[in-house]
Design a protein around this motif. Structure first.
Motif, short mmCIF file in Angstrom:
data_model
loop_
_atom_site.label_atom_id
_atom_site.label_comp_id
_atom_site.label_asym_id
_atom_site.label_seq_id
_atom_site.Cartn_x
_atom_site.Cartn_y
_atom_site.Cartn_z
N ALA A 190 0.94 -1.15 0.00
CA ALA A 190 -0.09 0.15 -0.07
C ALA A 190 0.81 1.36 -0.10
O ALA A 190 0.35 2.36 -0.64
CB ALA A 190 -1.12 -0.07 1.30
N GLY A 191 2.06 1.27 0.41
CA GLY A 191 3.10 2.38 0.74
C GLY A 191 3.77 2.33 -0.67
O GLY A 191 4.61 3.33 -0.61
N LEU A 192 3.61 1.71 -1.40
CA LEU A 192 4.37 1.67 -2.90
C LEU A 192 4.64 3.02 -3.60
O LEU A 192 5.53 3.38 -3.91
CB LEU A 192 4.00 0.69 -3.82
CG LEU A 192 4.63 -0.73 -3.53
CD1 LEU A 192 4.22 -1.81 -4.71
CD2 LEU A 192 6.14 -0.63 -3.71
N SER A 193 3.30 3.51 -3.70
CA SER A 193 3.20 4.71 -4.42
C SER A 193 3.86 5.79 -3.88
O SER A 193 4.77 6.59 -4.30
CB SER A 193 1.85 5.04 -4.60
OG SER A 193 1.31 4.35 -5.45
N SER A 194 3.84 5.97 -2.38
CA SER A 194 4.37 7.19 -1.76
C SER A 194 6.21 6.77 -1.89
O SER A 194 6.66 7.77 -2.02
CB SER A 194 3.86 7.48 -0.41
OG SER A 194 4.13 6.58 0.36
N ARG A 195 6.37 5.59 -1.57
CA ARG A 195 7.85 5.27 -1.49
C ARG A 195 8.41 5.47 -2.93
O ARG A 195 9.56 5.95 -2.97
CB ARG A 195 8.11 3.61 -1.20
CG ARG A 195 7.95 3.43 0.28
CD ARG A 195 9.08 2.35 0.56
NE ARG A 195 9.26 1.33 -0.35
CZ ARG A 195 8.77 0.10 -0.25
NH1 ARG A 195 7.60 -0.24 0.77
NH2 ARG A 195 8.88 -0.81 -1.12
N ALA A 196 8.03 5.22 -3.96
CA ALA A 196 8.33 5.46 -5.35
C ALA A 196 8.41 6.88 -5.65
O ALA A 196 9.17 7.31 -6.19
CB ALA A 196 7.28 4.80 -6.38
N SER A 197 7.41 7.75 -5.16
CA SER A 197 7.40 8.86 -5.29
C SER A 197 8.88 9.81 -4.43
O SER A 197 9.31 10.64 -4.85
CB SER A 197 6.21 9.76 -4.71
OG SER A 197 6.14 10.99 -4.87
N ALA A 198 8.91 9.23 -3.39
CA ALA A 198 9.97 9.72 -2.64
C ALA A 198 11.46 9.45 -3.30
O ALA A 198 12.37 9.97 -3.30
CB ALA A 198 9.67 8.98 -0.99
N ALA A 199 11.34 8.00 -3.76
CA ALA A 199 12.74 7.66 -4.58
C ALA A 199 13.00 8.54 -5.76
O ALA A 199 13.93 8.84 -5.90
CB ALA A 199 12.48 6.07 -5.01
N CYS A 200 11.82 8.84 -6.46
CA CYS A 200 12.04 9.65 -7.58
C CYS A 200 12.53 10.95 -7.19
O CYS A 200 13.49 11.53 -7.72
CB CYS A 200 10.48 9.87 -8.11
SG CYS A 200 10.77 10.81 -9.37
N ASP A 201 11.89 11.60 -6.16
CA ASP A 201 12.39 12.98 -5.69
C ASP A 201 13.88 12.67 -5.25
O ASP A 201 14.80 13.80 -5.64
CB ASP A 201 11.64 13.39 -4.72
CG ASP A 201 11.79 14.97 -4.29
OD1 ASP A 201 11.62 15.48 -5.46
OD2 ASP A 201 11.94 15.29 -3.16
#
Ligand SMILES: Cc1ncc(COP(=O)(O)O)c(C=O)c1O
Length: 482
Positions: free
Chosen positions: A216-227
């Motif tokens: 469930a936390g994947l999207s926000s983790r991916a977004s954080a990684a992107c940043d």
């Protein structure tokens, strides 16, 4: 007629194979192919699970592409691109300009992907000497960690896979090396920035099978990684932009690095940063172009228009050696001028724009339209995703991930920790040996098992590949020291 034994011997002894340790090479000699099946000299059949090294698109021996090549052969097999061209290369250049993202309407042909990247590097270098406000100090490149752009010395310089390129370091030029934007490697506390997440509709995100509760936390983790990764790139650009000609990236998926899938928004962020710091962007879609990630070009998924688009592999449907470097008016015009201005691009290859290869390229684009290849992909992508979800449950599968019709997974002796098997055990290689014995050709990337079948693969074909893969994984992981 040589016997199969002769052929195997000649293949083993005389043919020095690419990226192959010849001391352990077991000849696999293909005599013909049909659709997604390769057939060897003994009549054994193999489903082509890696698209003959990521290039076959519509299947082998496609009547439409075969006919186009034959028709071209009856007219002219080859004429040079130096100071002339063929009706066929002109036609393909126009077709590519029509489908490429944005304003990339000038096409320079070459014969392999490495050369297409060399051309982009040289064009970018020369551009900064000849553009309206010249900046001749822009002589360097930024490339990503574990990038792969080819094996010629220029393309190898911007590449960064140690096991392929480290030995040749003294021969290569220096580049500014960015991070490998693998969401799995981002520091755990990198902070998300709202609005960055641009998940394309047909993307199945990284599935971390060892920690399903985190899904469930994947999207926000991916977004954080992107940043986080964009921050690293900006750090490089801030201090070096005045000396950087171009940044080169494999959009969305770094295939040779082990099918590393960038966090959504990363490519778009790169485009914004390169604009901000006045650096050209080279998108190397040699592996991911022509539908692999679900859209014709991976750049489309993040609405990115690069300054250079490098194409190869699937450009001819995977039939003949053909590559291309596309660029825009601004770059093209910097090379125009009278003979004495010295603005010409002094680069070319004997078989640039070869009419036979271009005929295959045109036919391949026709097949995309006639067979609605892209429209038929979502069902296959979905089916691959279902299979990967199932495989993710396997007690010795650590992680699975997917973008479009590219899937990948890693094995582990311990599902809880997800640690890899010792490299010396070559588990992925052994899995592929087992799939081959069961009629499926796959080729590992070090410890990574991946799937990249032709876009023409049927659902039944996908089921067979994935069923055989699962069987082989079972076999190779069941016994600790087999
Ligand atoms: C992203 C990428 N760029 C460049 C190349 C080099 O292409 P070629 O092998 O045709 O020289 C490859 C080959 O795998 C590739 O994957």
């Amino acid at each position: 007629m040589p016997s199969p034994a002769d052929l195997r011997h000649w293949d083993r002894h005389h043919h020095w194979h690419a990226f192959t340790q010849m001391a352990e090479y077991e000849p696999l000699v293909i005599a013909r192919a049909e659709g997604c099946r390769l057939i060897d000299i003994d009549g054994r059949e193999y489903l082509d699970g890696a698209s003959s090294m990521w290039c076959n698109v519509h299947g082998h021996n496609h009547p439409r592409i075969n006919a186009a090549i034959r028709a071209q052969l009856d007219r002219v097999a080859h004429c040079t691109a130096l100071g002339m061209g063929s009706d066929t290369s002109a036609h393909l250049a126009k077709r590519l300009a029509d489908i490429a993202p944005g304003d990339l309407e000038h096409v320079f042909f070459s014969s392999d992907g490495s050369s297409a990247v060399e051309v982009a590097l040289k064009m970018a270098f020369q551009y900064w000497r000849q553009c309206e406000s010249p900046q001749p100090e822009k002589t360097k490149y930024i490339a990503l960690g574990e990038a792969y752009h080819g094996d010629t010395l220029g393309s190898a310089s911007v590449s960064g896979i140690a096991r392929f390129h480290a030995l040749f370091k003294p021969l290569l030029f220096e580049v500014l090396r960015g991070p490998l934007p693998d969401p799995r490697n981002a520091p755990p506390h990198s902070r998300p920035v709202s609005g960055r997440h641009l998940a394309p509709a047909n993307t199945v995100e990284v599935i971390d099978a060892s920690r399903p509760a985190e899904a469930a936390g994947l999207s926000s983790r991916a977004s954080a990684a992107c940043d986080y990764f964009l921050g690293e790139i900006e750090f490089l650009l801030k201090s070096h932009h005045h000396e950087v000609a171009a940044l080169v990236v494999e959009p969305i998926v770094q295939c040779a690095a082990g099918m590393v899938m960038h966090p959504p928004g990363f490519l778009r962020g790169l485009r914004e940063l390169t604009r901000k710091y006045n650096v050209l962007l080279i998108a190397d879609e040699i592996a991911v172009g022509f539908g692999r990630t679900g859209t014709m070009f991976a750049c489309e998924q993040e609405s990115v228009v690069p300054d250079f688009l490098c194409l190869g592999k699937g450009l001819s449907g995977g039939y003949l050696p053909l590559a291309a470097t596309l660029t825009n008016d601004a770059v093209y015009h910097a090379f125009l001028g009278g003979f004495h201005t010295g603005r010409t691009l002094h680069h070319g290859h004997t078989f640039s724009g070869n009419p036979l290869a271009c005929a295959a390229g045109i036919a391949s684009l026709d097949v995309f339209e006639e067979e609605q290849t892209l429209a038929r992909l979502p069902d296959k992508i979905e089916r691959l995703s279902e299979h990967l979800c199932r495989i993710a449950e396997h007690p010795h599968v650590a992680t699975t991930r997917q973008r479009g019709l590219i899937g990948a997974l890693e094995l582990t002796p311990n599902k809880r920790t997800g640690e890899p098997y010792p490299a010396i055990e070559r588990r992925a290689w052994r899995v592929c040996r087992e799939t081959l014995a069961r009629g499926v050709w796959l080729r590992p990337l070090a410890d990574v098992l991946y799937l990249m079948p032709p876009l023409a693969i049927s659902l039944v074909g996908l089921d067979k590949i994935m069923g055989v893969l699962l069987q082989a994984i079972d076999l190779v992981t069941k016994n600790g020291d087999a």
